[in-house]
Scaffold this active site. Sequence first.
Site, PDB file in Angstrom:
ATOM      1  N   LEU A  99      -0.847 -55.530  -0.596  1.00 12.34           N
ATOM      2  CA  LEU A  99      -1.503 -56.625   0.114  1.00 12.34           C
ATOM      3  C   LEU A  99      -0.416 -57.461   0.785  1.00 12.34           C
ATOM      4  CD1 LEU A  99      -4.210 -57.872  -2.445  1.00 12.34           C
ATOM      5  CD2 LEU A  99      -4.608 -56.583  -0.347  1.00 12.34           C
ATOM      6  N   ASP A 100      -0.723 -57.983   1.965  1.00 12.58           N
ATOM      7  CA  ASP A 100       0.237 -58.834   2.667  1.00 12.58           C
ATOM      8  C   ASP A 100       0.554 -60.079   1.842  1.00 12.58           C
ATOM      9  OD1 ASP A 100       0.175 -57.055   4.747  1.00 12.58           O
ATOM     10  OD2 ASP A 100      -1.190 -58.255   5.982  1.00 12.58           O
ATOM     11  N   LEU A 101       1.655 -60.711   2.184  1.00  9.35           N
ATOM     12  CA  LEU A 101       2.104 -61.914   1.482  1.00  9.35           C
ATOM     13  C   LEU A 101       1.005 -62.974   1.413  1.00  9.35           C
ATOM     14  CD1 LEU A 101       4.656 -63.380   0.253  1.00  9.35           C
ATOM     15  CD2 LEU A 101       5.020 -64.291   2.556  1.00  9.35           C
TER      16      LEU A 101
END
Length: 229
Positions: A99-101
Site C-alpha cells: 500500500l502507498d505511504l
Amino acid sequence: MRLDRFLCEATGLTRSLVKKALARGEVTVNGELVKKGDIKIDAQQVHLDGRLLSLQPPRYIMLHKPQGYISATQDEVHPCVLQLLPPELTSGLQCAGRLDLDTTGLLLLTDDGQWSHRLRSPKRACYKTYRAELAEPLAADAAARFAEGLLLHGEDKITLPATLDIISPTQVLLTIQEGKYHQVKRMFAAVGNRVIALHRLQIGDIQLDDTLAEGQWRHLTAEEVASIA
C-alpha cells in the site's frame, strides 16, 4: 536447508549472531558438535545451547495499515509497517502486496513465499476493493469507462475491467484485479479526477476486520489462509 539458515529461521537470530553461536560451539546436530553453517540438514535434531529447535509454522497476519508507514521491511526515511508488530514476530515476515505511504487499510504479511506469490500473481486475478475519496464529483460516464478498461499514462495496454460502486458524488468503492504502480490513483486521474484518500477493504475473500483500529493486527484464520489457494 543450510544449517545457518535453519538456525536463523528457528530462532529469529541474525546471520552474524548464528555464526558466533556456531563458532562458540553452541550448536549440535544429532548430538554432534557442528561449527560450520553450510552443512545441509533435513530431519536431524538441532540443538542450540542445549535447546531443541524446530521451524515455526508459516505466519499469516492481517494489519490495519495507518497513513505514514511504508510497506517494506526497512526504510531510511519513513517508519515501516513491521514496526507496528511485536519485535519477536517480525523475523522473516514480508508484505504480500503493498500500500502507498498515504493509503490505509488491509495489508497482509507472511513468511510463506508461495502463498504470497499466489496472492500477487496476475494469473490468479485476486480482486482488491478500495474506498476512495475524490477531489471532484465523479463524472457520469466513469463507471462505464472503468468497466471497459482505461489506458493509463505510460502504459500500452488498457486496464482489466474494474467495478465502480458510487457511495456519494465524491466517494466510491472500486474493485480491481491488477496491481499496477499507483493504479487506483492513476485510474481516477485518467477520468479527470484526483484521489485525496484511499483505503483498502478487501483482498480476495479476506476482508479487513472492522474490530481492528489503525495500527492493530491479528493472525489470519485458517479459512482466510485457505482462501488464497
